[in-house]
Scaffold this motif. Sequence first.
Motif, PDB file in Angstrom:
ATOM      1  N   LYS A 326     -17.439  31.731  34.291  1.00  6.81           N
ATOM      2  CA  LYS A 326     -18.117  31.288  33.078  1.00  6.81           C
ATOM      3  C   LYS A 326     -19.627  31.502  33.103  1.00  6.81           C
ATOM      4  CE  LYS A 326     -14.507  27.901  32.114  1.00  6.81           C
ATOM      5  NZ  LYS A 326     -14.167  26.474  31.872  1.00  6.81           N
ATOM      6  N   ARG A 327     -20.162  31.907  34.261  1.00  6.23           N
ATOM      7  CA  ARG A 327     -21.598  32.173  34.288  1.00  6.23           C
ATOM      8  C   ARG A 327     -21.871  33.580  33.771  1.00  6.23           C
ATOM      9  NH1 ARG A 327     -19.654  32.048  39.448  1.00  6.23           N
ATOM     10  NH2 ARG A 327     -19.767  33.999  40.638  1.00  6.23           N
ATOM     11  N   ASP A 328     -23.146  33.943  33.672  1.00  7.79           N
ATOM     12  CA  ASP A 328     -23.538  35.246  33.152  1.00  7.79           C
ATOM     13  C   ASP A 328     -23.413  36.307  34.251  1.00  7.79           C
ATOM     14  OD1 ASP A 328     -24.535  37.104  31.368  1.00  7.79           O
ATOM     15  OD2 ASP A 328     -26.610  36.762  31.990  1.00  7.79           O
ATOM     16  N   PRO A 329     -22.684  37.422  34.028  1.00  4.89           N
ATOM     17  CA  PRO A 329     -21.914  37.729  32.822  1.00  4.89           C
ATOM     18  C   PRO A 329     -20.596  36.966  32.800  1.00  4.89           C
ATOM     19  CG  PRO A 329     -21.674  39.513  34.393  1.00  4.89           C
ATOM     20  CD  PRO A 329     -22.647  38.546  35.007  1.00  4.89           C
ATOM     21  N   CYS A 330     -20.164  36.628  31.633  1.00  4.60           N
ATOM     22  CA  CYS A 330     -18.929  35.874  31.455  1.00  4.60           C
ATOM     23  C   CYS A 330     -17.723  36.800  31.615  1.00  4.60           C
ATOM     24  CB  CYS A 330     -18.915  35.222  30.070  1.00  4.60           C
ATOM     25  SG  CYS A 330     -17.404  34.272  29.748  1.00  4.60           S
ATOM     26  N   VAL A 331     -16.818  36.397  32.485  1.00  5.47           N
ATOM     27  CA  VAL A 331     -15.609  37.176  32.740  1.00  5.47           C
ATOM     28  C   VAL A 331     -14.414  36.271  32.491  1.00  5.47           C
ATOM     29  CG1 VAL A 331     -14.237  38.319  34.522  1.00  5.47           C
ATOM     30  CG2 VAL A 331     -16.698  38.727  34.402  1.00  5.47           C
ATOM     31  N   PHE A 332     -13.589  36.629  31.517  1.00  2.00           N
ATOM     32  CA  PHE A 332     -12.437  35.785  31.214  1.00  2.00           C
ATOM     33  C   PHE A 332     -11.274  36.635  30.709  1.00  2.00           C
ATOM     34  CE2 PHE A 332      -9.687  33.302  28.467  1.00  2.00           C
ATOM     35  CZ  PHE A 332      -9.457  32.170  29.241  1.00  2.00           C
ATOM     36  N   VAL A 333     -10.136  36.478  31.362  1.00  2.00           N
ATOM     37  CA  VAL A 333      -8.900  37.083  30.874  1.00  2.00           C
ATOM     38  C   VAL A 333      -7.730  36.364  31.528  1.00  2.00           C
ATOM     39  CG1 VAL A 333      -8.626  38.865  32.652  1.00  2.00           C
ATOM     40  CG2 VAL A 333      -7.768  39.281  30.343  1.00  2.00           C
ATOM     41  N   GLU A 334      -6.649  36.220  30.811  1.00  2.00           N
ATOM     42  CA  GLU A 334      -5.422  35.635  31.353  1.00  2.00           C
ATOM     43  C   GLU A 334      -4.272  36.591  31.070  1.00  2.00           C
ATOM     44  OE1 GLU A 334      -5.128  31.823  29.465  1.00  2.00           O
ATOM     45  OE2 GLU A 334      -6.222  30.819  31.086  1.00  2.00           O
ATOM     46  N   LEU A 335      -3.800  37.233  32.116  1.00  2.69           N
ATOM     47  CA  LEU A 335      -2.700  38.185  31.992  1.00  2.69           C
ATOM     48  C   LEU A 335      -1.562  37.724  32.896  1.00  2.69           C
ATOM     49  CD1 LEU A 335      -4.724  41.535  32.201  1.00  2.69           C
ATOM     50  CD2 LEU A 335      -3.886  40.405  30.126  1.00  2.69           C
ATOM     51  N   PHE A 336      -0.410  37.480  32.317  1.00  2.00           N
ATOM     52  CA  PHE A 336       0.736  37.009  33.076  1.00  2.00           C
ATOM     53  C   PHE A 336       1.836  38.069  33.090  1.00  2.00           C
ATOM     54  CE2 PHE A 336      -1.375  33.283  31.243  1.00  2.00           C
ATOM     55  CZ  PHE A 336      -1.657  32.567  32.401  1.00  2.00           C
ATOM     56  N   LEU A 361     -18.039  45.231  30.980  1.00  2.00           N
ATOM     57  CA  LEU A 361     -18.327  46.116  29.852  1.00  2.00           C
ATOM     58  C   LEU A 361     -18.167  45.351  28.539  1.00  2.00           C
ATOM     59  CD1 LEU A 361     -19.001  49.176  29.614  1.00  2.00           C
ATOM     60  CD2 LEU A 361     -16.605  49.533  29.043  1.00  2.00           C
ATOM     61  N   ARG A 362     -17.125  44.548  28.472  1.00  2.00           N
ATOM     62  CA  ARG A 362     -16.937  43.711  27.279  1.00  2.00           C
ATOM     63  C   ARG A 362     -18.138  42.793  27.085  1.00  2.00           C
ATOM     64  NH1 ARG A 362     -11.895  39.617  27.233  1.00  2.00           N
ATOM     65  NH2 ARG A 362     -10.666  41.496  26.771  1.00  2.00           N
ATOM     66  N   ASP A 363     -18.647  42.242  28.169  1.00  2.00           N
ATOM     67  CA  ASP A 363     -19.802  41.346  28.085  1.00  2.00           C
ATOM     68  C   ASP A 363     -21.043  42.081  27.581  1.00  2.00           C
ATOM     69  OD1 ASP A 363     -20.897  38.569  28.946  1.00  2.00           O
ATOM     70  OD2 ASP A 363     -22.282  39.978  29.912  1.00  2.00           O
ATOM     71  N   GLN A 364     -21.085  43.411  27.804  1.00  5.14           N
ATOM     72  CA  GLN A 364     -22.218  44.220  27.351  1.00  5.14           C
ATOM     73  C   GLN A 364     -22.079  44.641  25.893  1.00  5.14           C
ATOM     74  OE1 GLN A 364     -22.716  47.498  30.156  1.00  5.14           O
ATOM     75  NE2 GLN A 364     -22.472  46.121  31.905  1.00  5.14           N
ATOM     76  N   GLY A 365     -21.007  44.198  25.232  1.00  2.00           N
ATOM     77  CA  GLY A 365     -20.853  44.461  23.805  1.00  2.00           C
ATOM     78  C   GLY A 365     -19.865  45.550  23.444  1.00  2.00           C
ATOM     79  N   TRP A 366     -19.219  46.141  24.420  1.00  2.08           N
ATOM     80  CA  TRP A 366     -18.230  47.177  24.148  1.00  2.08           C
ATOM     81  C   TRP A 366     -16.878  46.532  23.835  1.00  2.08           C
ATOM     82  CZ3 TRP A 366     -19.499  52.385  24.192  1.00  2.08           C
ATOM     83  CH2 TRP A 366     -20.759  52.698  24.720  1.00  2.08           C
ATOM     84  N   ALA A 367     -16.116  47.164  22.973  1.00  4.78           N
ATOM     85  CA  ALA A 367     -14.794  46.651  22.598  1.00  4.78           C
ATOM     86  C   ALA A 367     -13.819  46.855  23.746  1.00  4.78           C
ATOM     87  CB  ALA A 367     -14.286  47.361  21.349  1.00  4.78           C
ATOM     88  N   LEU A 368     -13.047  45.831  24.054  1.00  4.35           N
ATOM     89  CA  LEU A 368     -12.022  45.932  25.090  1.00  4.35           C
ATOM     90  C   LEU A 368     -11.037  44.782  24.912  1.00  4.35           C
ATOM     91  CD1 LEU A 368     -11.139  47.552  27.609  1.00  4.35           C
ATOM     92  CD2 LEU A 368     -12.309  45.818  28.979  1.00  4.35           C
ATOM     93  N   SER A 369      -9.818  45.105  24.560  1.00  5.13           N
ATOM     94  CA  SER A 369      -8.812  44.072  24.313  1.00  5.13           C
ATOM     95  C   SER A 369      -8.041  43.743  25.583  1.00  5.13           C
ATOM     96  CB  SER A 369      -7.832  44.538  23.234  1.00  5.13           C
ATOM     97  OG  SER A 369      -7.024  45.603  23.722  1.00  5.13           O
TER      98      SER A 369
END
Length: 562
Positions: A326-336, A361-369
Motif C-alpha cells: 500500500k505504500r508508494d508505489p501502490c501494488v495491488f492485485v488478487e489472482l486466484f 507500470l499501472r502505478d505510472q498511469g499505464w493501462a493494465l487489467s
Amino acid sequence: MPCFVSGLFALPAARSTSIVKMKNWSLFKSPQIIFPKYQYFFNSICRAFSAASLDSSEMKEFMEYMESFKNYEKSGVPKNAGTDSGDGFDLGRMRHLLQQLGNPQSKFKAFHVAGTKGKGSTATFLSCILRAEGYSVGCYTSPHIRTIRERITLGKSGEPVSAKELNSHFQKIKKDLDIAVELEKGHLSHFEVLTAFAFSLFAEAKVQFAVIEVGLGGARDATNVITSSDLAVAIITNIGEEHLAALGGSLESIAVAKSGVIKYGRPLVLGGTFLPHIERMIIDRAMSSCSPVISVSDPGNRIMIKGLSRECQMPRQLCDVVLQIKRDPCVFVELFDVKLRLLGSHQLQNAATATCAALCLRDQGWALSDASIRTGLEGAYLLGRAQFLTSKEAEVLGLPGATVLLDGAHTKDSAQALANVIKTTFPDARLVFVVAMANDKDHLGFATELISVGCLEAVVFTEVNIAGDKSRTASASLLKDYWIEASREMGIDFLCRGTTKHGDQCTPSTQKWGRRPILFAEGSLEDSMSFGHRILGAKSCGMIIFTGSLHIVSAVLGRLQG
C-alpha cells in the motif's frame, strides 16, 4: 493442422479441467495439449522451430558478420569483467556504438532484468502480460536454444524476429556498424553488437516497451545503457554464486554488480529471497538513488501453490498470487487459481516478480487489467525449463515408454529447483540423469542437489558444445569425478562403468530404492539416450532427465528436428 513443436502438441481441443492433490501430479503424462486461447503465446515457439533449418541459408551474411566478433559465451568471461572497476567491460564503446545507430535505446520504455537465476522466465512472464494488454513489446534474452532469432521477439504477437526481417535490418545498419567497429578498433564483442542490433530493431518496430535481460552482472553489462528517463522498472530476481570470477569473487561483489541496473528515481523490484545483508546492500543502493523498492517477499504479499490442474493432459500448477503493497508505489492485485505452465515454486516466484513489475507500470498511469496479468502468466512458456516431451517425441528420440524431461539447470540452486519439480511431479519414478555442463560451473554443488533425488538408478555423463564450441565444455570424466565425490560425501553407494556401449552388461532393476547403488557411465549423447533407456527397461514407466545446461537441451531438441 496441428503445430508440432518440442514439448508441445497444439490443436483445437475441448476443455476438460480437474483439480488433484499434489501427491497425484504423477498422473500428468504427455502428450500435452494447448488450447486455442493460449496459441497466441506459442506462435513464436512454433515458428522458431519450423524455421530453424532455414537460418543457415537465409541468415548466412548476418551470422558470418557476428562470428567475426569475440564471443565470450564460447570462450568464457575474463576475471572481474562484470565488475564496476578498471577490469570491467568498457561501457563507453557500447555508448559510442549506440550513438552511431541514433541512440535507439531512448525510443522505448525499458524493463531491465538482472539476477543470478530466473531472468529469462521473469522476462517472459512480463512480456506476456504486456502483450496480453495489447502493447507492442520487444524482448531481448539469452542464450537461445535453436536459433539466435529466439533472443529477439517483437510486436504484439511476441514472435521471434524473422530471418527476412533480421537480414533487412542488418543491411540497413551495416554501414553504421562497420563505422563503429572501425572506431573501436575491433574491440566490440559479439554480445555488444547483438544488443545494439536488438535495440535498433526495437526502435524501428516502434515497440512501446522493451523487456531486456542482463547478460552478465549489471553494472558493466552491455545492456546497462538505459538512462533513468527511459527506464520503467529495474528488476533483480535473486543473488547467487554464479560467474564468481567475472563478478568479483563473492556474493557481495555480485550484489554490487547487479545493483548497477538501479537508476535514479526509478522503481526497483526484488524477486526471490535474499540473504539479509545482501538485501540490505541492494536496498541501501536503491535508497541512495531515490528508487522505491518493491519486494515480492513483502509481508503483505501471499503467493502459494495450491495443487495441480489438468486440462486435456496439460499439467499446470494451480497458484494464488495476492500482492498488497500500500505504500508508494501502490501494488495491488488478487489472482486466484492461476494456472502456470512453468512449473516449480521458483517459477511462481518469477511470476510474482513479473507481476510486481507490471503493477509498477499501472502505478505510472499505464493501462493494465487484472485479466491481462492472468492471461499473460498462464500463457508464458519457455523451452528447456521443466519441459516434458510428448510420448511421440520420446519415440522419435528412441525412448518409447519413458517420460522425458528437459531442464537447463546448471547451478546448485537451479538443480535444487529441478529436484523439487521431480519430487512433485513423479515422486516414485525410477530416474536416469543425462548430464552435460560447461566447465565454469559449480559441478559439485550441482551433483549434491541431485544425487539423492527419488529412485535414481543411473547418471550418464556426456559432452555437448557450449555456444557452438568445445572450449568451455566440461569433460564427461570430470563430471563423473564430481558426482563420485558427492556420493561419497553423502554416503551413497555407486558403481562406475567406463562407457555406455551396448557390449556392457546392463540389467534393469526391479529392486526398491536403497538396495541398488547408482550406476555412473560416460558416453556420447546418442549412446547416453540408449543406455538410459536400457537401464529403465523397454516397458519402463521411468523418467530420463537431460540437464546441466541449455546446450544439452538444444542438442536433444535438435534431434527432434531431424
